[in-house]
Design an enzyme around this catalytic site. Sequence first.
Site, PDB file in Angstrom:
ATOM      1  N   HIS A 168       1.088  -1.404   0.081  1.00 25.52           N
ATOM      2  CA  HIS A 168      -0.123   0.127  -0.055  1.00 25.52           C
ATOM      3  C   HIS A 168       0.576   1.373  -0.335  1.00 25.52           C
ATOM      4  O   HIS A 168       0.683   1.991  -0.223  1.00 25.52           O
ATOM      5  CB  HIS A 168      -1.024   0.670   0.937  1.00 25.52           C
ATOM      6  CG  HIS A 168      -2.043   0.982   0.625  1.00 25.52           C
ATOM      7  ND1 HIS A 168      -3.581   0.172   1.458  1.00 25.52           N
ATOM      8  CD2 HIS A 168      -2.945   1.451  -0.385  1.00 25.52           C
ATOM      9  CE1 HIS A 168      -4.233   1.100   1.343  1.00 25.52           C
ATOM     10  NE2 HIS A 168      -3.872   1.811  -0.082  1.00 25.52           N
ATOM     11  N   ASP A 220      -9.519  -0.358   3.956  1.00 22.63           N
ATOM     12  CA  ASP A 220      -8.274  -1.213   5.298  1.00 22.63           C
ATOM     13  C   ASP A 220      -9.123  -1.576   6.333  1.00 22.63           C
ATOM     14  O   ASP A 220      -9.546  -0.704   7.045  1.00 22.63           O
ATOM     15  CB  ASP A 220      -7.721   0.235   4.633  1.00 22.63           C
ATOM     16  CG  ASP A 220      -6.009  -0.231   5.284  1.00 22.63           C
ATOM     17  OD1 ASP A 220      -5.766  -1.044   5.821  1.00 22.63           O
ATOM     18  OD2 ASP A 220      -4.826   0.148   4.009  1.00 22.63           O
ATOM     19  N   HIS A 231      -6.010  -0.890   8.408  1.00 17.77           N
ATOM     20  CA  HIS A 231      -5.420  -0.258   9.094  1.00 17.77           C
ATOM     21  C   HIS A 231      -5.189   1.157   8.331  1.00 17.77           C
ATOM     22  O   HIS A 231      -6.103   1.683   7.174  1.00 17.77           O
ATOM     23  CB  HIS A 231      -3.451   0.012   8.752  1.00 17.77           C
ATOM     24  CG  HIS A 231      -3.657  -1.395   9.470  1.00 17.77           C
ATOM     25  ND1 HIS A 231      -3.882  -2.784   7.901  1.00 17.77           N
ATOM     26  CD2 HIS A 231      -3.146  -2.148   9.954  1.00 17.77           C
ATOM     27  CE1 HIS A 231      -3.831  -3.707   8.696  1.00 17.77           C
ATOM     28  NE2 HIS A 231      -3.313  -3.804   9.985  1.00 17.77           N
ATOM     29  N   ASP A 274      -2.723   3.653   8.133  1.00 15.65           N
ATOM     30  CA  ASP A 274      -1.915   4.632   7.226  1.00 15.65           C
ATOM     31  C   ASP A 274      -1.381   5.899   7.586  1.00 15.65           C
ATOM     32  O   ASP A 274      -1.440   6.415   6.394  1.00 15.65           O
ATOM     33  CB  ASP A 274      -2.114   4.364   5.751  1.00 15.65           C
ATOM     34  CG  ASP A 274      -2.302   1.846   5.728  1.00 15.65           C
ATOM     35  OD1 ASP A 274      -1.491   1.364   6.450  1.00 15.65           O
ATOM     36  OD2 ASP A 274      -2.242   1.643   4.319  1.00 15.65           O
ATOM     37  N   HIS A 296       4.712   1.139   3.875  1.00 14.36           N
ATOM     38  CA  HIS A 296       2.732   0.736   4.059  1.00 14.36           C
ATOM     39  C   HIS A 296       2.106   1.064   5.220  1.00 14.36           C
ATOM     40  O   HIS A 296       0.953   0.886   4.716  1.00 14.36           O
ATOM     41  CB  HIS A 296       2.561  -0.833   3.337  1.00 14.36           C
ATOM     42  CG  HIS A 296       2.948  -1.174   4.680  1.00 14.36           C
ATOM     43  ND1 HIS A 296       2.800  -3.135   4.307  1.00 14.36           N
ATOM     44  CD2 HIS A 296       3.454  -1.519   5.816  1.00 14.36           C
ATOM     45  CE1 HIS A 296       2.340  -3.526   5.338  1.00 14.36           C
ATOM     46  NE2 HIS A 296       3.715  -2.609   6.438  1.00 14.36           N
ATOM     47  N   ASP A 305      -7.345  -1.798   0.092  1.00 19.48           N
ATOM     48  CA  ASP A 305      -6.292  -3.010   0.733  1.00 19.48           C
ATOM     49  C   ASP A 305      -7.166  -4.128   1.003  1.00 19.48           C
ATOM     50  O   ASP A 305      -7.961  -4.549   1.417  1.00 19.48           O
ATOM     51  CB  ASP A 305      -5.632  -1.694   1.811  1.00 19.48           C
ATOM     52  CG  ASP A 305      -4.444  -3.031   2.581  1.00 19.48           C
ATOM     53  OD1 ASP A 305      -4.645  -4.276   2.609  1.00 19.48           O
ATOM     54  OD2 ASP A 305      -3.677  -2.409   3.116  1.00 19.48           O
ATOM     55  N   ASP A 311      -6.952  -6.106   2.771  1.00 21.81           N
ATOM     56  CA  ASP A 311      -6.824  -6.555   4.299  1.00 21.81           C
ATOM     57  C   ASP A 311      -8.255  -5.672   4.704  1.00 21.81           C
ATOM     58  O   ASP A 311      -8.419  -6.071   6.512  1.00 21.81           O
ATOM     59  CB  ASP A 311      -5.870  -6.363   5.310  1.00 21.81           C
ATOM     60  CG  ASP A 311      -5.056  -4.780   4.970  1.00 21.81           C
ATOM     61  OD1 ASP A 311      -6.122  -4.463   5.380  1.00 21.81           O
ATOM     62  OD2 ASP A 311      -4.086  -4.703   5.818  1.00 21.81           O
ATOM     63  N   GLU A 323      -1.886  -4.988  -1.391  1.00 24.45           N
ATOM     64  CA  GLU A 323      -1.494  -6.051  -0.228  1.00 24.45           C
ATOM     65  C   GLU A 323      -2.087  -7.561  -0.827  1.00 24.45           C
ATOM     66  O   GLU A 323      -1.926  -7.964   0.574  1.00 24.45           O
ATOM     67  CB  GLU A 323      -1.973  -5.469   1.009  1.00 24.45           C
ATOM     68  CG  GLU A 323      -1.658  -4.040   1.312  1.00 24.45           C
ATOM     69  CD  GLU A 323      -0.056  -3.929   2.095  1.00 24.45           C
ATOM     70  OE1 GLU A 323       0.680  -5.159   2.149  1.00 24.45           O
ATOM     71  OE2 GLU A 323       0.344  -3.053   2.308  1.00 24.45           O
TER      72      GLU A 323
END
Length: 313
Positions: free
Chosen positions: A99, A126, A128, A130, A143, A229, A231, A274
């Site tokens: 990412h 996402d 996260h 980030d 990332h 992403d 995840d 990712e």
Amino acid sequence: MMNLNVSLIGVPTDVGAGTRGASMGPEALRVAGIETAIAAFGADVRDCGNLAGPANPDLPAVNGFRHLHEVAAWNTTLHNAVYAELSAGRLPVMLGGDHCLAIGSISAVARHCRSVGKKLRVLWFDAHADLNTATLTPSGNIHGMPVACLCGHGPEVLTHIGGHIPAMLPSEIRQIGIRSVDEGEKRFLCELGVEVFDMRYIDEVGMRAVMEEALVGVDEHTHLHVSLDVDFLDPTIAPGVGTTVRGGPTYREAELCMEMIADTEQFASLDIVELNPALDNRNMTAELAVDLVESLFGKSTLMRMYRQTRRQR
């Protein structure tokens, strides 16, 4: 009306990640049939192949950053490639890669928006936030920093890509599905005023309400960029990622997100990042990602006109 001249741009690198393997993501998406899936909607799909860049040196962080120069090289190359496709009137789909690559792709999208007078809206799917910086990061993995860099907080070699600082404003991004945020990031999110729809909020109000809020203000003058992403998804349905976090959206919640984006008809660029085939089970995560891309391009169970008529009864 959605642009159906689509360019696939492979970016086979994991220099920004802590776990190796995302460099194989572009090929996994191709094996899962992403080109054929998009072409089925009448799109002219051009696979531009893979960009080239430095290898992953797999070294520890220096001054809070791992592989800073390699990350900058990849993102500069990607920025130029994405901007060229947008300038040619095409819809770029970036096949990542980790990412950190959003720095290059979104800075190019923001540059394009400034040149054509469009509003930018980034939907960041996402687990996260980030939003780490060199002083906040526990790992130095870049990332975990792309949102911060795009908002002008990071090393000059990354924040200057595209020539405009910041590349985007915090008000131009909506983060969806967030459920893992470092302590320093929590404060930084508040300071910047980033609009975040975390999993608790999704649980409380439902994904439909979240997407309605995230899409407020999107109109025919908006360029809608999706940064996906994988995840973002619950790891029970998407195990092929390096940083799994339990408690993510279900398959149907993710599909609803993409369907509602398609309904706006303003979707204009995409990151898929990712994806780590080394951690996947028979390419199921790549196949799921392609399924979501189909929904972005308009796949639906029923004709929209029929659905709207039925609601009005």
